[in-house]
Enzyme design. Structure first.
Site, PDB file in Angstrom:
ATOM      1  N   HIS A 149      10.414  -4.669  10.589  1.00 43.94           N
ATOM      2  CA  HIS A 149       9.981  -3.259  10.635  1.00 43.94           C
ATOM      3  C   HIS A 149       9.329  -3.027  11.996  1.00 43.94           C
ATOM      4  O   HIS A 149       8.353  -3.715  12.344  1.00 43.94           O
ATOM      5  CB  HIS A 149       8.949  -2.974   9.544  1.00 43.94           C
ATOM      6  CG  HIS A 149       9.460  -3.218   8.156  1.00 43.94           C
ATOM      7  ND1 HIS A 149      10.135  -2.256   7.429  1.00 43.94           N
ATOM      8  CD2 HIS A 149       9.409  -4.314   7.360  1.00 43.94           C
ATOM      9  CE1 HIS A 149      10.447  -2.748   6.237  1.00 43.94           C
ATOM     10  NE2 HIS A 149      10.027  -3.998   6.168  1.00 43.94           N
ATOM     11  N   ASN A 182       7.252  -0.822  13.405  1.00 42.62           N
ATOM     12  CA  ASN A 182       5.816  -0.574  13.562  1.00 42.62           C
ATOM     13  C   ASN A 182       4.936  -1.674  12.965  1.00 42.62           C
ATOM     14  O   ASN A 182       3.730  -1.705  13.225  1.00 42.62           O
ATOM     15  CB  ASN A 182       5.433   0.795  12.982  1.00 42.62           C
ATOM     16  CG  ASN A 182       5.974   1.912  13.859  1.00 42.62           C
ATOM     17  OD1 ASN A 182       5.798   1.906  15.070  1.00 42.62           O
ATOM     18  ND2 ASN A 182       6.679   2.864  13.257  1.00 42.62           N
ATOM     19  N   HIS A 211       0.474   3.774  12.317  1.00 39.07           N
ATOM     20  CA  HIS A 211       1.220   5.025  12.579  1.00 39.07           C
ATOM     21  C   HIS A 211       0.390   6.024  13.384  1.00 39.07           C
ATOM     22  O   HIS A 211       0.925   6.753  14.205  1.00 39.07           O
ATOM     23  CB  HIS A 211       1.696   5.648  11.259  1.00 39.07           C
ATOM     24  CG  HIS A 211       2.866   4.920  10.665  1.00 39.07           C
ATOM     25  ND1 HIS A 211       3.191   4.972   9.339  1.00 39.07           N
ATOM     26  CD2 HIS A 211       3.791   4.104  11.225  1.00 39.07           C
ATOM     27  CE1 HIS A 211       4.267   4.222   9.105  1.00 39.07           C
ATOM     28  NE2 HIS A 211       4.642   3.690  10.242  1.00 39.07           N
ATOM     29  N   PRO A 242      12.006   7.185  10.063  1.00 33.11           N
ATOM     30  CA  PRO A 242      11.804   8.429  10.803  1.00 33.11           C
ATOM     31  C   PRO A 242      10.514   9.098  10.329  1.00 33.11           C
ATOM     32  O   PRO A 242      10.160   9.024   9.151  1.00 33.11           O
ATOM     33  CB  PRO A 242      13.010   9.284  10.415  1.00 33.11           C
ATOM     34  CG  PRO A 242      14.001   8.339   9.846  1.00 33.11           C
ATOM     35  CD  PRO A 242      13.221   7.209   9.246  1.00 33.11           C
ATOM     36  N   ARG A 243       9.830   9.737  11.257  1.00 31.45           N
ATOM     37  CA  ARG A 243       8.527  10.330  10.937  1.00 31.45           C
ATOM     38  C   ARG A 243       8.415  11.680  11.608  1.00 31.45           C
ATOM     39  O   ARG A 243       8.930  11.861  12.696  1.00 31.45           O
ATOM     40  CB  ARG A 243       7.435   9.448  11.509  1.00 31.45           C
ATOM     41  CG  ARG A 243       6.632   8.753  10.476  1.00 31.45           C
ATOM     42  CD  ARG A 243       5.459   8.021  11.079  1.00 31.45           C
ATOM     43  NE  ARG A 243       5.741   7.071  12.127  1.00 31.45           N
ATOM     44  CZ  ARG A 243       4.913   6.870  13.150  1.00 31.45           C
ATOM     45  NH1 ARG A 243       3.805   7.558  13.258  1.00 31.45           N
ATOM     46  NH2 ARG A 243       5.204   5.979  14.078  1.00 31.45           N
ATOM     47  N   GLY A 274       8.860   0.665   1.873  1.00 28.78           N
ATOM     48  CA  GLY A 274       7.680   1.434   1.468  1.00 28.78           C
ATOM     49  C   GLY A 274       6.997   0.779   0.276  1.00 28.78           C
ATOM     50  O   GLY A 274       7.526  -0.176  -0.317  1.00 28.78           O
ATOM     51  N   GLU A 313       9.949  -6.780  -5.086  1.00 33.26           N
ATOM     52  CA  GLU A 313       8.862  -7.271  -4.225  1.00 33.26           C
ATOM     53  C   GLU A 313       7.582  -7.473  -5.040  1.00 33.26           C
ATOM     54  O   GLU A 313       6.733  -8.286  -4.705  1.00 33.26           O
ATOM     55  CB  GLU A 313       8.629  -6.255  -3.096  1.00 33.26           C
ATOM     56  CG  GLU A 313       7.768  -6.785  -1.973  1.00 33.26           C
ATOM     57  CD  GLU A 313       7.566  -5.793  -0.829  1.00 33.26           C
ATOM     58  OE1 GLU A 313       8.151  -4.690  -0.866  1.00 33.26           O
ATOM     59  OE2 GLU A 313       6.810  -6.121   0.099  1.00 33.26           O
TER      60      GLU A 313
HETATM   61  C1  LIG Z   1       4.970  -6.053   3.483  1.00 36.11           C
HETATM   62  N1  LIG Z   1       6.126  -5.609   2.768  1.00 36.11           N
HETATM   63  C2  LIG Z   1       6.707  -4.385   2.924  1.00 36.11           C
HETATM   64  N2  LIG Z   1       7.241  -3.814   1.816  1.00 36.11           N
HETATM   65  C3  LIG Z   1       7.796  -2.588   1.846  1.00 36.11           C
HETATM   66  N3  LIG Z   1       7.832  -1.848   2.959  1.00 36.11           N
HETATM   67  C4  LIG Z   1       7.333  -2.354   4.088  1.00 36.11           C
HETATM   68  C5  LIG Z   1       6.757  -3.655   4.130  1.00 36.11           C
HETATM   69  N4  LIG Z   1       6.379  -3.897   5.390  1.00 36.11           N
HETATM   70  C6  LIG Z   1       6.684  -2.781   6.111  1.00 36.11           C
HETATM   71  N5  LIG Z   1       7.230  -1.846   5.319  1.00 36.11           N
HETATM   72  C7  LIG Z   1       7.669  -0.483   5.684  1.00 36.11           C
HETATM   73  O1  LIG Z   1       7.766  -0.389   7.103  1.00 36.11           O
HETATM   74  C8  LIG Z   1       6.886   0.631   7.603  1.00 36.11           C
HETATM   75  C9  LIG Z   1       6.355   0.239   8.964  1.00 36.11           C
HETATM   76  O2  LIG Z   1       7.389   0.237   9.918  1.00 36.11           O
HETATM   77  P1  LIG Z   1       8.127   1.550  10.447  1.00 36.11           P
HETATM   78  O3  LIG Z   1       7.106   2.654  10.553  1.00 36.11           O
HETATM   79  O4  LIG Z   1       9.216   1.888   9.477  1.00 36.11           O
HETATM   80  O5  LIG Z   1       8.662   1.149  11.805  1.00 36.11           O
HETATM   81  C10 LIG Z   1       5.829   0.752   6.523  1.00 36.11           C
HETATM   82  O6  LIG Z   1       5.170   2.002   6.573  1.00 36.11           O
HETATM   83  C11 LIG Z   1       6.645   0.550   5.245  1.00 36.11           C
HETATM   84  O7  LIG Z   1       7.287   1.743   4.875  1.00 36.11           O
HETATM   85 ZN   LIG Z   2      10.024  -5.451   4.675  1.00 34.65          ZN
END
Ligand SMILES: CNc1ncnc2c1ncn2[C@@H]1O[C@H](COP(=O)(O)O)[C@@H](O)[C@H]1O
Ligand SMILES: [Zn+2]
Length: 357
Positions: free
Chosen positions: A20, A22, A68, A102-103, A174, A204
């Protein structure tokens, strides 16, 4: 100084399929972001879980909200993406699938469109010394509900057609305790029929059995975590059978699950269960910034925890090529790269190689 063992894991060519954007921001990049926005009063401990610490999954999602706030302009996003890609390249990753949600930010207008394009522009960046093949997955944050999910799919479809092969799929992520996937099925079905590959966070947390049954009907092309699929942890044999019959690869993130406390320890991680079955398992970092790890470290941890030889580790990294979303021609190129690099990675090198005798 780096010991020989660490060097092996860094030099090992690797594939990262679950990152991910961010959540992948490193300490030095985070320092620069914090310095740019002193009024937010953010401390490091609010954006990363340090060594030896743990947090609940809920606390992890709170961290993403803070991150964020720190990344809310095109400039921030460009820096973050460039740094993350570079760090992966320096960690020995040869193929990276980055994902991001996307945000819409108040003061930047229709931010998500800009966000995706910034990312796409940024990930054309290459370090001089290491070439890294990159692809992008557009993420749905389940918290935002079915309408946003559908809009995200439409956007991902457009990008898939116009990004010259860079956008290959869709991620569903999420907070797993928020919302229900039943509402997101139309969006996911649409994505699938448009030819977007699906990488879905699944099982998860323990309460997702019904959702998982539903999502497996799609079926997904890859599963993120899948922590509670198997019967020993409250899943079921039927779920395991469905995953095995579909030969659906699992993206497994050891440190993320331990630090986020969905598994009690490295030793108890479900990697062991699936690896023993010979099921395709791909080690991934998830959020290397938040969880204070990198992919080399994840391979090293898996090897030391489960007693994998360096030969087995090599095979594990090579098998990940089969699970990427880029087309067959890219898989062939990567396989060739692995074959070319093999003599130069200590531990699996052949003794005649002049570099290692
Ligand atoms: C730890 N386990 C996890 N489980 C579920 N969703 C996760 C996550 N880790 C990250 N994210 C998802 O990725 C976003 C951050 O990156 P981006 O803003 O998208 O680049 C988080 O806000 C969440 O929606
Ligand atoms: Zn993940």
């Amino acid at each position: 100084m780096e010991d020989e063992n660490e060097a092996f894991y860094r030099d090992l060519p690797k594939v990262e399929l679950h990152a991910h954007l961010n959540g992948s921001v490193s300490v030095p990049t985070m320092e620069r972001l914090i310095a740019r926005k002193p009024h937010l009063n953010v401390q490091h401990s609010m954006t990363a879980i340090h060594k030896g610490q743990r947090r609940t999954l809920d606390e992890c999602f709170h961290m993403f909200r803070i991150i964020h706030q720190l990344i809310d302009s095109e400039e921030d996003l460009f820096m973050v993406t460039k740094d993350v890609v570079k760090e992966y390249a320096l960690d020995g990753v040869k193929y990276l699938e980055l994902r991001s949600t996307p945000r819409e930010e108040k003061h930047t207008g229709p931010y998500w469109v800009m966000l995706i394009w910034s990312i796409l522009a940024a990930i054309c960046y290459r370090t001089a010394e290491v070439l890294l093949e990159k692809r992008f997955l557009v993420a749905i944050d389940r918290r935002n509900g079915p309408e946003v999910a559908m809009e995200t799919v439409k956007m991902a479809e457009d990008f898939m057609l116009s990004s010259d092969g860079l956008v290959v799929g869709l991620d569903l992520s999420g907070d797993p305790t928020v919302g229900h996937c039943r509402d997101l099925m139309p969006a996911l079905q649409k994505a699938r029929s448009a030819g977007l590959k699906l990488a879905l966070h699944l099982s998860e947390v323990p309460t997702q059995r019904e959702e998982t049954e539903l999502l497996l009907t799609l079926p997904p092309d890859r599963i993120g975590h899948g922590t509670f699929l198997h019967p020993e942890v409250g899943g079921s044999q039927a779920l395991v059978d469905a995953v095995r019959q579909g030969n659906i690869p699992l993206e497994l993130c050891l440190t993320s699950n331990v630090k986020g406390q969905t598994v009690p320890s490295y030793e108890k991680h479900h990697f062991q269960y699936w690896y023993r079955l010979g099921h395709p398992c791909v080690l991934c970092a998830d959020d290397k910034g938040v969880f204070g790890t990198d992919l080399s470290q994840e391979y090293q941890l898996a090897a030391s925890t489960f007693g994998l030889s360096q030969e087995a580790v090599w095979t594990l990294s090579e098998q990940a090529i089969g699970c990427i979303f880029a087309p067959e021609s890219v898989k062939q190129e990567l396989k060739q790269k692995w074959a070319d690099l093999r003599p130069f990675v200590n531990g699996v090198s052949n003794a005649e190689d002049p570099l290692f005798v």
